[in-house]
Design a protein around this motif. Structure first.
Motif, short mmCIF file in Angstrom:
data_model
loop_
_atom_site.label_atom_id
_atom_site.label_comp_id
_atom_site.label_asym_id
_atom_site.label_seq_id
_atom_site.Cartn_x
_atom_site.Cartn_y
_atom_site.Cartn_z
N MET A 177 77.72 78.83 116.86
CA MET A 177 76.81 79.62 116.03
C MET A 177 75.37 79.36 116.47
O MET A 177 74.95 78.20 116.55
N PRO A 178 74.62 80.40 116.80
CA PRO A 178 73.22 80.22 117.21
C PRO A 178 72.39 79.56 116.11
O PRO A 178 72.67 79.72 114.91
N THR A 179 71.37 78.85 116.51
CA THR A 179 70.50 78.16 115.58
C THR A 179 69.17 78.89 115.45
O THR A 179 68.87 79.82 116.21
N TYR A 180 68.37 78.45 114.51
CA TYR A 180 67.02 79.01 114.35
C TYR A 180 66.19 78.81 115.61
O TYR A 180 65.42 79.69 116.00
N LEU A 181 66.37 77.67 116.28
CA LEU A 181 65.64 77.44 117.54
C LEU A 181 66.10 78.41 118.62
O LEU A 181 65.29 78.85 119.45
N ASP A 182 67.39 78.77 118.63
CA ASP A 182 67.87 79.79 119.56
C ASP A 182 67.20 81.13 119.27
O ASP A 182 66.86 81.88 120.19
N LEU A 183 67.02 81.43 117.99
CA LEU A 183 66.33 82.66 117.59
C LEU A 183 64.91 82.69 118.15
O LEU A 183 64.47 83.69 118.73
N LEU A 184 64.17 81.58 117.98
CA LEU A 184 62.81 81.52 118.50
C LEU A 184 62.78 81.70 120.02
O LEU A 184 61.88 82.36 120.56
N ALA A 185 63.77 81.13 120.69
CA ALA A 185 63.84 81.26 122.15
C ALA A 185 64.10 82.69 122.57
O ALA A 185 63.47 83.22 123.50
N GLN A 186 65.04 83.37 121.90
CA GLN A 186 65.35 84.76 122.22
C GLN A 186 64.15 85.67 121.98
O GLN A 186 63.88 86.60 122.75
N LEU A 187 63.43 85.41 120.90
CA LEU A 187 62.25 86.22 120.58
C LEU A 187 61.04 85.80 121.42
O LEU A 187 60.05 86.53 121.47
N GLY A 188 61.11 84.62 122.03
CA GLY A 188 59.99 84.13 122.82
C GLY A 188 58.75 83.91 121.98
O GLY A 188 57.64 84.24 122.37
N VAL A 189 58.95 83.30 120.81
CA VAL A 189 57.85 83.15 119.86
C VAL A 189 56.91 82.03 120.30
O VAL A 189 57.34 80.91 120.57
N GLY A 190 55.65 82.35 120.37
CA GLY A 190 54.61 81.35 120.59
C GLY A 190 53.77 81.24 119.33
O GLY A 190 53.43 82.25 118.72
N GLY A 191 53.44 80.02 118.92
CA GLY A 191 52.65 79.85 117.70
C GLY A 191 53.45 79.98 116.44
O GLY A 191 52.94 80.38 115.40
N ALA A 192 54.76 79.61 116.51
CA ALA A 192 55.61 79.74 115.32
C ALA A 192 55.40 78.61 114.34
O ALA A 192 55.82 78.70 113.19
N HIS A 193 54.75 77.54 114.76
CA HIS A 193 54.56 76.38 113.89
C HIS A 193 53.58 76.70 112.76
O HIS A 193 52.76 77.62 112.87
N PRO A 194 53.62 75.94 111.68
CA PRO A 194 52.70 76.17 110.57
C PRO A 194 51.24 76.14 111.03
O PRO A 194 50.85 75.27 111.80
N GLY A 195 50.46 77.09 110.56
CA GLY A 195 49.07 77.18 110.96
C GLY A 195 48.85 77.99 112.22
O GLY A 195 47.74 78.47 112.49
N GLY A 196 49.93 78.15 113.02
CA GLY A 196 49.86 78.98 114.20
C GLY A 196 48.93 78.46 115.29
O GLY A 196 48.42 77.34 115.24
N PHE A 197 48.72 79.31 116.28
CA PHE A 197 47.94 78.91 117.45
C PHE A 197 46.48 78.65 117.13
O PHE A 197 45.84 77.79 117.76
N MET A 198 45.94 79.33 116.13
CA MET A 198 44.53 79.12 115.80
C MET A 198 44.31 77.71 115.27
O MET A 198 43.29 77.08 115.55
N LEU A 199 45.26 77.18 114.51
CA LEU A 199 45.16 75.79 114.06
C LEU A 199 45.23 74.86 115.26
O LEU A 199 44.46 73.89 115.35
N ASP A 253 69.89 89.57 112.34
CA ASP A 253 70.38 89.16 111.02
C ASP A 253 69.76 87.82 110.62
O ASP A 253 69.37 87.62 109.47
N MET A 254 69.64 86.91 111.58
CA MET A 254 69.00 85.62 111.32
C MET A 254 67.53 85.80 110.97
O MET A 254 66.99 85.12 110.08
N LEU A 255 66.87 86.72 111.68
CA LEU A 255 65.46 86.98 111.40
C LEU A 255 65.28 87.52 109.99
O LEU A 255 64.34 87.13 109.28
N ALA A 256 66.18 88.39 109.56
CA ALA A 256 66.12 88.91 108.20
C ALA A 256 66.33 87.79 107.17
O ALA A 256 65.65 87.76 106.13
N LYS A 257 67.24 86.87 107.48
CA LYS A 257 67.46 85.72 106.59
C LYS A 257 66.20 84.86 106.52
O LYS A 257 65.80 84.39 105.44
N HIS A 258 65.57 84.66 107.66
CA HIS A 258 64.32 83.89 107.70
C HIS A 258 63.26 84.53 106.80
O HIS A 258 62.59 83.83 106.03
#
Length: 231
Positions: A1-23, A206-211
Motif C-alpha cells: 500500500m502506497p504511503t503519504y511519502l509516496d504520494l509526495l514523491a509522485q506529485l513531486g511536491v516541494g515545500g510540503a513541510h509546515p510553513g512552506g518554502f518561504m519559512l 484518492d489519498m490526496l482527497a483523504k489528505h
C-alpha cells in the motif's frame, strides 16, 4: 500500500513541510550561513531547499530514501553528484562532516531518536541542526492523533517536551524553539511547487482527497516548531 511519502514523491511536491518554502528562506537568511560552510539537507525531497542553499553555498549535499524524489531533485538541480540515496537513521557520512544539518518535517517519519543521534554525529563541534517538525498539541484527542499518525505514517508524533528530551539526549546543549510567528513570511508568494510524475495511478488522488479531508483535524491535533540545536 502506497504511503503519504509516496504520494509526495509522485506529485513531486516541494515545500510540503509546515510553513512552506518561504519559512525555509526566512530561517536560512536569519542564520547568515557562511558560503564556506558544509551543509546537509537530510530528507531533501525534490531539492527545493537545496537549490536555494546552493545559490549561496558551495558545499551542499542532500540525502533522501526515495529514488523518485532524488530523480526530481537531480532534474531541478541539473546535478546528481550532490545527492545520495540513504536513511537519516544511518547517515553514510563521516563524523563531524557538516556545519549545518537541515531537517524539514522528516524526523517524524523516522525513528526520531536514532535520526537525531545521527545528525549530532555528523555535525562538527558547534555545528547546528535546524529542524522544522510537527508537535502534537496538548489538547489532541487520542483517536484524532491516531488517525493522523496512521494516515501520514508518522513513526514519531511527539509533543514539544519529548522533542526537547531527544535533542538533549543526543548531546545538544544549546536548544532554541521557535514558532512560525517568530518569522516574517511573505504570504503572497507561492510556497509549494509540483513536478508530477506521468500516469499517476488513481489511488494517489484518492489519498490526496483523504489528505484534504484531514486538514481540519490535522490543524487541531498538530502544531509545528522550529528547533535550532547547537552541538
Amino acid at each position: 500500500m502506497p504511503t503519504y511519502l509516496d504520494l509526495l514523491a509522485q506529485l513531486g511536491v516541494g515545500g510540503a513541510h509546515p510553513g512552506g518554502f518561504m519559512l525555509t528562506k526566512e530561517i536560512i537568511e536569519a542564520e547568515k550561513i557562511p558560503e564556506t560552510a558544509a551543509v546537509l539537507d537530510a530528507g531533501c525531497g525534490t531539492g527545493q531547499t537545496m537549490q536555494f542553499l546552493k545559490s549561496m553555498i558551495t558545499d551542499v549535499k542532500g540525502i533522501d530514501p526515495d529514488p523518485v524524489m532524488l530523480q526530481k531533485a537531480a532534474k531541478r538541480l541539473k546535478d546528481s553528484s550532490c545527492l545520495i540515496k540513504g536513511s537519516l537513521e544511518k547517515l553514510p557520512f563521516e563524523s563531524r562532516a557538516f556545519d549545518y544539518v537541515f531537517c524539514e518535517s522528516v524526523l517524524s517519519f523516522t525513528d526520531a531518536e536514532t535520526s537525531i543521534e545521527e545528525a549530532y554525529r555528523v555535525l562538527k563541534d558547534e555545528g547546528i541542526l535546524l529542524a522544522i517538525e510537527i508537535v502534537k498539541s496538548e489538547n489532541a484527542e487520542k483517536l484524532m492523533a491516531e488517525e493522523i499518525e496512521t494516515f501520514y505514517g508518522f513513526k514519531s508524533m511527539l509533543n514539544e517536551v519529548e522533542w526537547m528530551n531527544h535533542f538533549k539526549s543526543a548531546g545538544f546543549t544549546d536548544i532554541t524553539v521557535h514558532s512560525q510567528q517568530d518569522f516574517l513570511i511573505e504570504e503572497d508568494e507561492p510556497t509549494t511547487e509540483f513536478d508530477m510524475s506521468e500516469d499517476i495511478p488513481s489511488l494517489y488522488f484518492d489519498m490526496l482527497a483523504k489528505h484534504e479531508s484531514l486538514r481540519e483535524i490535522f490543524h487541531r491535533a498538530v502544531q509545528f516548531r522550529i528547533f535550532r540545536c547547537v552541538k
